[in-house]
Write an enzyme that holds these catalytic residues in place. Structure first.
Site, PDB file in Angstrom:
ATOM      1  CG  ASP A  69      -2.187  -0.728   1.065  1.00  0.00           C
ATOM      2  OD1 ASP A  69      -2.492  -1.080  -0.082  1.00  0.00           O
ATOM      3  OD2 ASP A  69      -2.876  -0.965   2.070  1.00  0.00           O
ATOM      4  CE  LYS A 108      -7.281   1.052  -1.667  1.00  0.00           C
ATOM      5  NZ  LYS A 108      -8.568   0.385  -1.341  1.00  0.00           N
ATOM      6  CG  MET A 130      -7.880   7.283   6.454  1.00  0.00           C
ATOM      7  SD  MET A 130      -8.681   5.837   5.684  1.00  0.00           S
ATOM      8  CE  MET A 130      -9.762   5.285   7.026  1.00  0.00           C
TER       9      MET A 130
END
Length: 501
Positions: free
Chosen positions: A36, A58, A172
């Site tokens: 990732d 991502k 996030m």
């Protein structure tokens, strides 16, 4: 064909040393690693040389590979009979979509195992000096996503319940910080509640922004604070002022280039990292065996004619004793010869061979070697000096001047590491603070490799291990910014710390 196996591995928060031992073992044995954006690429150094690395990172509005295709790649590789590691930042099952991937594997009858990782929310708090629970302050903790899926019509977050928790951690959530703050205040959380945002937790670039629910959004805009970051909310945040430790490291945030050969840079680089520095290993030299060992073999077979063996580097020790072993001999061959070593690292390498060092100069330069030899007498004695092909001739010249005899035999060569050229030039654009030089060869090769990029050196400090290396810098036209008082790696680190204090 036998189907493979998948390990869903948590990469931890960033620092490679925070990967679990089980995770490291999986990485070392993997045929394929699918990793990732938030998985530190340094962790990939654990992989074997022929391991296939597939990046599927991502980040907000920038998906290299979407989740459906990630799932498909994992299954395809497993069906090829490969041992697959799906490496995910933090922990696979805490806002990492590891559960979705595990379900997909189960649907396709692929065997898997979950390897936990230190989740970034917990690590960010600890590296910021924030205790998530504290007797007398709070006894509850909640983890929440600050970025729910776009296709949800209704939030699954119970803001009333969250507002009553002792400590909150949002993942996030930087983009949605205004909504998070607004929802918590509406649910009854006090505007004076402390809040901290931790960006790039556990990295030398870690940045902690503190405020309250009342002013944090304004501070984020003012400081141009960006994702990725963890949000920590609660009274425990106020304890950071007393408990912060990571940013207090003496070289925290400093960017340092290490120009040593790659097989020698490890301990030096690791110590700098332990002190908080961002280290760029860009070796300007590589050490290779000398192409012809016939003279060394002859000297070893006739070792009894020498009174003193001089070894001036760890590499000299390595290649001399490798050859000794290759000829079917061991340390007993040197029973009647005194050994002289320059520097503690060389001395330690000799001691690892279960031999003592008889002559150890006060300073770790050739001139000091001669001073030490003068004390025991040089005239009439025969010396064997094993060293690099290209080196200063102070020792052999001075021994001959004093009536001694010396055979100078190269046991290794120092070559320019051309593979570092592009990496070195890229690294210099990172606003580096220090470039370390541990020999004249590292200096000469560094300037040859950077070519026309000298313009990038205006704000960089040159850190030299000693006077010989410093003189080489001056001959090229640059004054060393600092020089080690003790001409060792430890001395060089001390000089950098002192310069930064």
């Amino acid at each position: 064909m036998k189907e493979g196996f998948v390990y869903l591995v948590g990469a931890g928060p960033g620092d490679p040393l925070l990967v679990t031992l089980k995770g490291k073992k999986c990485l070392e044995e993997a045929d394929v690693i699918i990793y990732d954006y938030l998985a530190n690429k340094e962790i990939l150094s654990f992989a074997k040389k022929d391991c296939q690395l597939i990046y599927v990172g991502k980040k907000s509005k920038d998906h290299t590979v979407d989740q459906d295709n990630i799932n498909r790649i994992i299954v395809e590789k497993a069906k090829e009979g490969k041992k697959v590691v799906r490496l995910k930042g933090g922990d696979p099952f805490i806002f990492g979509r590891g559960g979705e991937e595990a379900l997909f594997l189960r649907e396709h009858n692929i065997e898997y195992e979950i390897v936990p990782g230190i989740t970034s929310g917990i690590a960010a708090a600890l590296y910021a000096g924030i205790p998530l629970t504290m007797r007398g302050v709070n006894s509850t903790l909640a983890l929440a996503t600050g970025h729910e899926s776009d296709d949800k019509e209704l939030s699954l977050i119970d803001w009333d319940a969250l507002s009553k928790m002792g400590t909150l951690i949002f993942y996030m959530g930087v983009k949605n910080l205004p909504q998070i703050v607004d929802n918590l205040k509406k649910a009854g959380m006090k505007s004076t509640t402390p809040i901290a945002l931790v960006r790039w937790a556990t990295y030398p670039e870690q940045w902690v922004l503190e405020g309250t629910l009342e002013n944090i959004c304004e501070l984020v805009d003012k400081m141009k604070f960006k994702a990725p970051a963890i949000i920590i909310i609660g009274e425990v945040v106020a304890l950071r002022e007393k408990l912060k430790w990571f940013e207090n490291k003496p070289l925290f945030g400093k960017k340092i280039i290490v120009t040593r050969a790659s097989d020698q840079a490890g301990r030096f680089s690791q110590k700098l990292r332990e002190l908080g520095a961002r280290v760029y290993e860009t070796p300007t030299i590589k050490i290779v065996p000398y192409k012809d060992y016939s003279r060394l073999d002859e000297a070893i077979e006739n070792i009894s004619v020498y009174q003193i063996l001089i070894l001036t580097s760890v590499n000299g020790v390595k290649y001399f004793f490798d050859r000794l072993k290759n000829l079917g001999k061991d340390g007993r061959t040197l029973a009647n010869i005194k050994i002289c070593a320059i520097g503690p690292a060389t001395a330690d390498a000799i001691k690892e061979k279960f031999l003592n060092v008889d002559i150890f100069p006060e300073k770790y330069v050739a001139e000091s070697v001669i001073e030490s030899l003068d004390k025991i007498g040089i005239k009439g004695k025969k010396f064997l000096l094993c060293r690099a092909l290209v080196a200063r001739d102070v020792i052999p010249d001075e021994i001959r001047l004093r009536g001694g005899y010396i055979d100078v035999i190269p046991v290794y060569e120092t070559l320019k590491d051309e593979e570092s050229r592009d990496k070195l030039q890229r690294t210099l654009r990172e606003e580096v603070h220090y470039i370390t030089f541990t020999s004249s060869s590292t200096v000469k090769n560094f300037f040859e490799l950077i070519g026309e990029e000298r313009r990038l050196l205006e704000k960089v400090k040159f850190a030299s291990i000693g006077p010989v290396t410093s003189d080489t810098l001056r001959k090229i036209g640059y004054e060393p910014s600092l020089e080690a008082e003790n001409y060792t790696i430890h001395g060089l680190i001390e000089a950098i710390i002192k310069d930064n204090s």
